[in-house]
Write a protein that holds these residues in place. Structure first.
Motif, short mmCIF file in Angstrom:
data_model
loop_
_atom_site.label_atom_id
_atom_site.label_comp_id
_atom_site.label_asym_id
_atom_site.label_seq_id
_atom_site.Cartn_x
_atom_site.Cartn_y
_atom_site.Cartn_z
N GLY A 419 0.79 -1.22 0.00
CA GLY A 419 0.00 0.00 0.00
C GLY A 419 0.82 1.27 0.00
N ASP A 420 2.13 1.17 -0.24
CA ASP A 420 2.99 2.35 -0.33
C ASP A 420 3.18 2.72 -1.80
OD1 ASP A 420 3.28 2.22 2.46
OD2 ASP A 420 5.03 0.88 2.29
N LEU A 421 3.91 3.80 -2.03
CA LEU A 421 4.19 4.26 -3.39
C LEU A 421 5.65 4.00 -3.72
CD1 LEU A 421 3.04 7.44 -5.17
CD2 LEU A 421 5.49 7.10 -4.93
N ARG A 422 5.89 3.44 -4.90
CA ARG A 422 7.26 3.18 -5.35
C ARG A 422 7.33 3.44 -6.86
NH1 ARG A 422 12.22 3.51 -4.19
NH2 ARG A 422 12.14 2.17 -2.33
N THR A 423 8.10 4.44 -7.25
CA THR A 423 8.35 4.69 -8.67
C THR A 423 9.80 4.32 -8.99
OG1 THR A 423 9.08 6.99 -8.36
CG2 THR A 423 6.71 6.60 -8.68
N LEU A 424 10.03 3.92 -10.24
CA LEU A 424 11.37 3.58 -10.72
C LEU A 424 11.69 4.41 -11.95
CD1 LEU A 424 11.24 -0.33 -10.46
CD2 LEU A 424 12.22 1.27 -8.81
N PRO A 425 12.97 4.70 -12.20
CA PRO A 425 13.34 5.50 -13.36
C PRO A 425 12.88 4.91 -14.69
CG PRO A 425 15.17 5.33 -11.83
CD PRO A 425 14.13 4.37 -11.35
N CYS A 426 12.67 3.60 -14.73
CA CYS A 426 12.26 2.95 -15.97
C CYS A 426 10.74 2.87 -16.11
CB CYS A 426 12.87 1.56 -16.06
SG CYS A 426 12.56 0.51 -14.61
N ASP A 427 9.99 3.43 -15.17
CA ASP A 427 8.53 3.46 -15.30
C ASP A 427 8.12 4.50 -16.34
OD1 ASP A 427 8.06 1.51 -13.39
OD2 ASP A 427 7.91 2.95 -11.74
N TRP A 428 6.85 4.40 -16.75
CA TRP A 428 6.29 5.36 -17.70
C TRP A 428 7.03 5.35 -19.02
CZ3 TRP A 428 4.91 10.49 -14.74
CH2 TRP A 428 3.57 10.42 -14.34
#
Length: 450
Positions: A419-428
């Motif tokens: 339920g936390d937020l995690r973005t990665l440089p390779c997302d989107w």
């Protein structure tokens, strides 16, 4: 929040006479700045600050050369090693910076080979510490124009351009394939993301950009930021799309009393004020707070600004607390490639201890029933997921408030199973690499029990 690199002894610098050849000023600044980054640990954004008087065009070129040299540092060093039997001269360490910036132009930039070679030689001749090696620099770079592409083809850039300790960490945390995707994203210069006060569609049209799913405006052909429409009027501020997410996890903050800990340079403070919160912005650095205040003045926004250690700040109880904690900043290598080479494995543990102290104090500032959002621009779980699990285990007065579809589909897309937020440089992934990606961020939302 990025934390400063550890101090090192700065290399001796020589103030050169003003160069007369076109393009020499930019290349001289780039080589000098790279030398300071590699030998003194100077952050990239600071390395170009102390040579005023350059034209914006020259400063932009210097930054581009410096950034490319750092993004592809491992590959450049490997290629140069293949051309230098005796290695870099130990008696003149700045030779490496001159060669690296010259090689970056030859292999990765749209620069005529003769200009990259000739101006690199001129830089060497103009400095007493490198003048005796100008012939070596000329010979190596000339060979590079012929043999460099072949040597480069034998190197795996996803291995060479990421320090081994980071590659191993990311493979263990995200899997080998995902780790390679992260490293690949770091090879490309990112687009410029803006947070706008209102009317993102209108500003995207004015700036020839696109509105991202989270509401940020992404533009590719930016030029000097200060010259863009809306800058002087304070209609927007520069903020990576991922960096804009943690403040949004606080939801509707209109009329709420909110403290932004470790607030400088102020992007999240501006978001909260623009959303209607009564904001106290806290940071320990007087210089960074000066920049924050200047940004707020340009944006025509007001907040209470307090210089204090976030771990000792006493300001009563707040409806909400946002803690964007100091961290290794390994999620921001697209924009700050110097971090890959300035951080060390032991930095993770040291910063995790600081984050734990700040988190516990931040929770003490939340009123019963209020919210705490904790975030870091790090890819390391010790600074994110593990930090939050430890807090939840140690503090029965707090509970995770999971991110869900109610926070918007774009935000919910980055939600972890916990339920936390995690973005990665390779997302989107959005077509070309330059249009894709965002900084690596972690954020968790917690509510203090009443």
């Amino acid at each position: 929040m990025r934390t400063p690199t550890r101090p090192r002894q700065a290399p001796a610098r020589q103030a050169p006479a003003r160069p007369a050849q076109p393009g020499l000023s930019a290349r001289l600044l780039a080589a000098d700045a790279l030398d300071r980054v590699l030998r003194a640990g100077t952050p990239l954004e600071d390395a170009l600050q102390d040579m005023p008087g350059l034209e914006p065009r020259d400063r932009a070129l210097a930054f581009h050369i410096l950034a490319v040299s750092l993004r592809r540092l491992g590959s450049l060093r490997a290629v140069l090693a293949g051309l230098m039997e005796k290695g870099m001269p130990r008696s003149a360490p700045k030779v490496e910076a001159v060669l690296l910036t010259g090689a970056a132009q030859i292999l990765f930039m749209d620069v005529p080979d003769h200009a990259a070679v000739g101006l690199s030689v001129e830089i060497a001749r103009g400095d007493n510490s490198t003048a005796g090696f100008s012939g070596l620099i000329n010979a190596v770079l000339r060979r590079l124009t012929r043999e460099g592409p072949g040597l480069l083809a034998r190197i795996d850039p996803l291995d060479a351009d990421t320090p081994e300790w980071l590659r191993k960490r990311w493979a263990a945390t995200y899997g080998a394939d995902r780790a390679r995707d992260i490293a690949a994203a770091h090879a490309h210069e990112p687009a410029l993301d803006l947070t706008v006060k209102s009317d993102p569609e209108g500003w995207a049209e004015k700036l020839s950009g696109k509105v991202l799913p989270t509401g940020s405006v992404r533009i590719l052909e930016a030029g000097p930021v200060r010259a863009l429409p809306g800058y002087e009027e304070g209609e927007w501020w520069v903020q990576d799309a991922a960096a804009a997410l943690p403040a949004r996890l606080l939801g509707d903050v209109r009329g709420l009393k909110v403290v932004d800990l470790c607030a400088a340079p102020g992007g999240k403070t501006a978001q909260l004020v623009a959303a209607g919160a009564q904001v106290t912005a806290v940071d320990r650095s007087a210089e960074r707070l000066r920049r924050l205040s200047e940004n707020l003045t340009r944006l025509k926004l007001e907040a209470e600004v307090v210089q204090a250690d976030a771990g000792a700040f006493k300001g009563g109880l707040f409806d909400a607390v946002l803690l964007d904690a100091p961290c290794t900043a390994t999620g921001t290598l697209r924009r700050h490639p110097d971090i890959a080479w300035s951080k060390r494995p032991d930095d993770v543990a040291a910063l995790a201890m600081l984050q734990s102290r700040l988190l516990n104090h931040a929770l003490d500032l939340v009123r019963p029933g209020g919210l705490l959002v904790y975030s870091t621009c790090s890819l390391e779980p010790e600074e994110g997921e593990i930090q939050v699990e430890a807090l939840l285990a140690a503090r029965p007065d707090v509970a995770r408030e999971a991110i869900s579809g109610k926070d918007g589909a774009a935000v919910a897309a980055f939600t972890t199973p916990q339920g936390d937020l995690r973005t990665l440089p390779c997302d989107w992934v959005r077509g070309e690499p330059e249009r894709s990606g965002l900084d690596g961020f972690f954020a968790a939302r917690m509510r203090k029990r009443g």
